[in-house]
Write a protein that holds these residues in place. Structure first.
Motif, PDB file in Angstrom:
ATOM      1  N   VAL A 147       0.840  -1.204   0.000  1.00 27.27           N
ATOM      2  CA  VAL A 147       0.000   0.000   0.000  1.00 27.27           C
ATOM      3  C   VAL A 147       0.877   1.258   0.000  1.00 27.27           C
ATOM      4  O   VAL A 147       0.632   2.210  -0.742  1.00 27.27           O
ATOM      5  N   GLY A 148       1.911   1.255   0.836  1.00 27.00           N
ATOM      6  CA  GLY A 148       2.795   2.416   0.923  1.00 27.00           C
ATOM      7  C   GLY A 148       3.557   2.659  -0.363  1.00 27.00           C
ATOM      8  O   GLY A 148       3.720   3.807  -0.798  1.00 27.00           O
ATOM      9  N   PRO A 204      14.030   5.726  -4.104  1.00 31.78           N
ATOM     10  CA  PRO A 204      12.571   5.788  -3.986  1.00 31.78           C
ATOM     11  C   PRO A 204      12.189   6.180  -2.563  1.00 31.78           C
ATOM     12  O   PRO A 204      12.792   5.704  -1.600  1.00 31.78           O
ATOM     13  N   TYR A 205      11.185   7.007  -2.430  1.00 32.12           N
ATOM     14  CA  TYR A 205      10.845   7.524  -1.110  1.00 32.12           C
ATOM     15  C   TYR A 205      10.426   6.418  -0.140  1.00 32.12           C
ATOM     16  O   TYR A 205      10.681   6.503   1.056  1.00 32.12           O
ATOM     17  N   ILE A 206       9.798   5.341  -0.649  1.00 29.22           N
ATOM     18  CA  ILE A 206       9.297   4.278   0.220  1.00 29.22           C
ATOM     19  C   ILE A 206      10.416   3.622   1.025  1.00 29.22           C
ATOM     20  O   ILE A 206      10.182   3.048   2.089  1.00 29.22           O
ATOM     21  N   THR A 207      11.677   3.748   0.567  1.00 33.26           N
ATOM     22  CA  THR A 207      12.786   3.152   1.330  1.00 33.26           C
ATOM     23  C   THR A 207      12.910   3.792   2.708  1.00 33.26           C
ATOM     24  O   THR A 207      13.356   3.131   3.653  1.00 33.26           O
ATOM     25  N   HIS A 208      12.540   5.051   2.812  1.00 27.38           N
ATOM     26  CA  HIS A 208      12.659   5.740   4.110  1.00 27.38           C
ATOM     27  C   HIS A 208      11.676   5.196   5.152  1.00 27.38           C
ATOM     28  O   HIS A 208      12.104   4.778   6.240  1.00 27.38           O
ATOM     29  N   PRO A 209      10.351   5.171   4.886  1.00 28.63           N
ATOM     30  CA  PRO A 209       9.446   4.644   5.916  1.00 28.63           C
ATOM     31  C   PRO A 209       9.705   3.174   6.255  1.00 28.63           C
ATOM     32  O   PRO A 209       9.518   2.762   7.402  1.00 28.63           O
ATOM     33  N   HIS A 269       3.676   6.200   7.664  1.00 19.20           N
ATOM     34  CA  HIS A 269       3.574   7.422   8.468  1.00 19.20           C
ATOM     35  C   HIS A 269       3.535   8.708   7.657  1.00 19.20           C
ATOM     36  O   HIS A 269       3.155   9.754   8.171  1.00 19.20           O
ATOM     37  N   ASP A 270       3.922   8.667   6.379  1.00 18.50           N
ATOM     38  CA  ASP A 270       3.873   9.880   5.551  1.00 18.50           C
ATOM     39  C   ASP A 270       2.740   9.866   4.531  1.00 18.50           C
ATOM     40  O   ASP A 270       2.649  10.768   3.697  1.00 18.50           O
ATOM     41  N   ARG A 325      13.441  10.292  12.887  1.00 24.68           N
ATOM     42  CA  ARG A 325      14.557  11.226  13.024  1.00 24.68           C
ATOM     43  C   ARG A 325      15.894  10.485  12.940  1.00 24.68           C
ATOM     44  O   ARG A 325      16.843  10.980  12.333  1.00 24.68           O
ATOM     45  N   LEU A 326      15.969   9.287  13.523  1.00 23.12           N
ATOM     46  CA  LEU A 326      17.224   8.529  13.491  1.00 23.12           C
ATOM     47  C   LEU A 326      17.607   8.171  12.061  1.00 23.12           C
ATOM     48  O   LEU A 326      18.767   8.334  11.659  1.00 23.12           O
ATOM     49  N   HIS A 327      16.650   7.719  11.254  1.00 21.20           N
ATOM     50  CA  HIS A 327      16.987   7.373   9.866  1.00 21.20           C
ATOM     51  C   HIS A 327      17.335   8.620   9.069  1.00 21.20           C
ATOM     52  O   HIS A 327      18.233   8.594   8.220  1.00 21.20           O
ATOM     53  N   ASN A 328      16.635   9.722   9.322  1.00 22.67           N
ATOM     54  CA  ASN A 328      16.987  10.971   8.638  1.00 22.67           C
ATOM     55  C   ASN A 328      18.404  11.417   9.005  1.00 22.67           C
ATOM     56  O   ASN A 328      19.143  11.948   8.172  1.00 22.67           O
ATOM     57  N   MET A 329      18.801  11.212  10.258  1.00 25.31           N
ATOM     58  CA  MET A 329      20.166  11.567  10.677  1.00 25.31           C
ATOM     59  C   MET A 329      21.196  10.655  10.018  1.00 25.31           C
ATOM     60  O   MET A 329      22.296  11.078   9.666  1.00 25.31           O
ATOM     61  N   ARG A 330      20.838   9.374   9.842  1.00 25.38           N
ATOM     62  CA  ARG A 330      21.758   8.440   9.181  1.00 25.38           C
ATOM     63  C   ARG A 330      21.966   8.797   7.715  1.00 25.38           C
ATOM     64  O   ARG A 330      23.004   8.462   7.129  1.00 25.38           O
TER      65      ARG A 330
END
Length: 726
Positions: free
Chosen positions: A49-50, A64-69, A92-93, A160-165
């Motif tokens: 779905v995401g 691809p953006y889906i890798t982040h969530p 979540h997005d 936030r942790l993944h964004n920092m990584r």
């Protein structure tokens, strides 16, 4: 949350269950293997779905953006979170940035997942800018979201942790802003929730982004430790392992390596160089049960002598975030201290994962539930506090006290344990027990001894608060409390008391003004009063009365306005002059609306007058004050006041005392003032030479008679040449 760079367009669903499943999804499923098969299928469905919703969207890195969530969900799976949290993390997005709606998520995954996604979506809109008002308001909203479901903040921390990584793709300005926000807001929240693994990584990544050169230098120094130090570490580890084995204690012994951020923080806080900070060996001993922990403590103390006063028992008295462990520091064989932490496996899990352990360890064991309960009660307390604060900045200021806890642990008379910030006073303890206890506090017993409320407390003390129904918070209390709850409660209560006092005084002032016009507040028709309030934009009569007391409205002008709208017969009445009976009587305790002029310092028994000052209320002067001549030029602001029959409390007065300038003179004067049951507020020299000293004493007295007694006792001293009141 990173900005999107491409438009949203629908994506096809994979043709079969396993066809086209990328490696990052398989990695998530491998980490989440603790879930039953049907829940793993739900994870796969959430990815489908995401992926369809985010199709065509990319991150700044080009992925691809889906890798982040999905990566966010993997961070949470490593913490052992439940399937609802992982599904919400993957999605979540979606509500904010894709065609998916809240109702669509409810239909597909249920209410809980939809509420979690909605909560995180609201958090994603928050923009922190340190201490600015917008940031403070955002912080308030985030804590309210946390109060509804703690898993919302767990998802946000993982996000936030993944964004920092993956911060490298951002501009240098964005990297600095995000890193600073991480160190100031998110890492402390992770620490307060006991999530030390996530906290440590957030701190280190934030440090690297904010100070890359400093991080690189410290990291290199850690990697290139001297051979001697590595040999010493091995020797100590072998000795401890051997001693524990002889006692047949099944354990897991690991050496602790400091992170660049912890080294940098310690260097700055303790003003030490790198060698001094690194000159410490750290070990953690993890055992099966609590009894084994205390047994192991005896073993390590037998192996190396402990440093005096460096032992802390956080098992018997856990930290506020649920952390439990025994801490001890030993004399090492190479002259360097050895820091040892001793805990059980469950305590170790809670120390690393905090409230996340609630969902992963034995599904609700006592320890993990305790960690969650502590976190929930902390957030509940913050939610209560935010209702009482006057502004978002004040709320953020109070919360930051609790986010950086260097705590003391105290016992109630019943043996319950309360954790408070370092330097907390007996009054902080009173408010920690209950707001009503704090508001009525008058003194405390610490370990059986009577102490004032401003007394600082130390860990292990037993504290009992003494209350009185007549007691109420004082503005001076704000000068020595340190906890956010105490500060917020005192301010709220003072505002309430000030408002009540202002309404009562304003009522008396308007009544006196109306009596001069031969009417009263009760005789003004309700219709006319309502019309006046509406015209002046007051919601209630109390607001007008408070404004009168604070000097923002002149009572005579309000009275004339009300009378002018009254019947003609009232307008034709002759206005009489004010008499002595028209005086407003004060007790001196009218908080916030009565103040005493520093130029003359009136005390009960003095002939006084009041000067109406906008925003300050009535400022009381002695009639013989030199400034009264100037104030008489504004008769509309002159208020006829006097002392009530019952005046309680202490009032400031000033004495000018001339003494022989010889050793011990000041001590004799101070002793005489104390014998007269008066406190010295301050002392300053006005003149001084080899023979004579002229001093100004600020003293506290009950009334004019008490002041005369003080002066009489001081005048009797042989060293005193003269005394007079300022």
């Amino acid at each position: 949350m990173n900005p999107r760079e491409t438009a949203i367009r629908p994506a096809p669903t994979p043709a079969s269950h396993d066809a086209g499943v990328p490696d990052y999804v398989r990695d998530l499923e491998r980490v989440a293997a603790y879930l039953p098969p049907d829940q793993l299928g739900l994870l796969r469905r959430a990815w489908v779905v995401g992926a369809a919703a985010h199709a065509g969207q990319t991150r700044k890195s080009g992925e691809p953006y889906i890798t982040h969530p999905v990566a966010v969900a993997q961070v949470l799976a490593e913490q052992g979170l439940d399937v609802e949290t992982l599904v919400a993390a993957i999605l979540h997005d979606t509500i904010e940035d894709t065609p998916l709606t809240y109702d669509g998520l409810v239909a597909e995954f249920g209410d809980t997942v939809a509420e979690l996604v909605d909560g995180v979506t609201k958090l994603d809109k928050l923009q922190f800018r340190d201490r600015q008002e917008a940031a403070a308001e955002s912080f308030r909203k985030m804590l309210l979201a946390m109060a509804r479901d703690l898993r919302v903040i767990l998802i946000k921390l993982a996000d936030r942790l993944h964004n920092m990584r993956t911060l490298g793709a951002q501009s240098s300005e964005a990297r600095e802003r995000i890193a600073r926000e991480t160190l100031e807001i998110y890492a402390p929240i992770a620490q307060r929730l006991g999530m030390n693994l996530i906290k440590a990584e957030l701190q280190d990544l934030g440090f690297r982004a904010l100070h890359p050169w400093r991080h690189a230098v410290i990291e290199k120094r850690i990697r290139t430790q001297p051979v001697v130090r590595r040999e010493a570490l091995v020797q100590i580890e072998a000795t401890l392992a051997q001693r524990l084995a002889k006692e047949k204690l099944i354990n897991r012994l690991v050496s602790r390596v400091k992170s660049p951020w912890s080294i940098y923080s310690k260097m700055r806080a303790e003003h030490k160089n790198f060698a001094q900070v690194m000159d410490v060996f750290g070990f953690r001993i993890v055992l099966r049960g609590v009894a084994d922990c205390y047994h192991a403590l005896g073993v390590v103390h037998a192996a190396y002598k402990p440093l005096d006063a460096r032992f802390r028992d956080f098992i018997a008295i856990p930290k506020a975030n649920g952390y439990q462990s025994l801490h001890t520091v030993l004399f090492g064989p190479y002259g360097s201290p050895i820091e040892v932490q001793i805990r059980t496996e469950e305590m170790d899990l809670i120390a690393e994962r905090g409230i996340a352990a609630h969902w992963s360890y034995k599904h609700g064991s006592e320890g993990s539930a305790s960690a969650q309960n502590r976190a929930q009660s902390w957030i509940t307390g913050l939610v209560e506090a935010q209702h009482a604060t006057g502004s978002s900045l004040e709320f953020l200021e109070n919360v930051k006290v609790d986010l950086f806890p260097d705590e003391v642990y105290l016992f109630t008379p019943k043996g319950d344990i309360l954790a408070l910030p370092r330097n907390s006073t007996a009054l902080d303890f009173a408010y920690a027990v209950h707001t009503d206890v704090g508001n009525r506090a008058v003194a405390a017993r610490v370990d059986g001894k009577l102490v004032p409320l401003r007394s600082k407390l130390a860990s292990g003390q037993r504290v009992e608060i003494i209350t009185a129904k007549s007691s109420a918070p004082k503005p001076q209390w704000l000068e020595f409390v340190v906890s956010g709850k105490a500060r917020t409660s005192i301010r709220q209560q003072l505002k309430q008391l000030e408002h009540e006092d202002a309404v009562q005084l304003g009522h008396r002032m308007l009544d006196r003004a109306l009596e001069v016009l031969e009417t009263s507040l009760e005789r003004v028709p309700t219709v006319r009063m309502d019309a006046y309030l509406a015209e002046q934009r007051y919601a209630r009569l109390e607001a007008l009365l408070a404004d009168i007391a604070l000097g923002n409205r002149m009572p005579a002008q309000v009275a004339q306005a009300l009378v002018r709208t009254a019947p003609d017969k009232l307008e034709r009445r002759e206005v009489r002059a004010p008499s002595a009976e028209d005086r407003i009587l004060i007790t001196g305790r009218e908080r916030g609306v009565i103040s005493f002029a520093n130029c003359c310092l009136p005390v009960p028994g003095d002939e006084i007058m009041g000067y109406h000052t906008a925003g300050k209320g009535i400022v009381v002067h002695r009639l013989d004050c030199p400034n009264v001549v100037e104030y008489r030029k504004s008769p509309d602001r002159w208020v006829s006041i006097g002392w009530d029959r019952k005046v309680e409390g202490d009032f400031g007065a000033a004495l000018k005392i001339e003494v022989d300038n010889r050793p011990g003179a000041l001590a004799q004067v101070a002793a005489a003032i104390a014998e007269a049951d008066s406190n010295i507020d301050r002392v300053e020299y006005l003149e001084r030479d080899s023979n004579l000293a002229v001093m100004r004493f600020g003293v506290e007295v009950r009334d004019r008679r008490h002041l005369a007694d003080v002066m009489r006792r001081v005048r009797r001293l042989g060293v005193v040449l003269g005394i007079q009141r300022f």
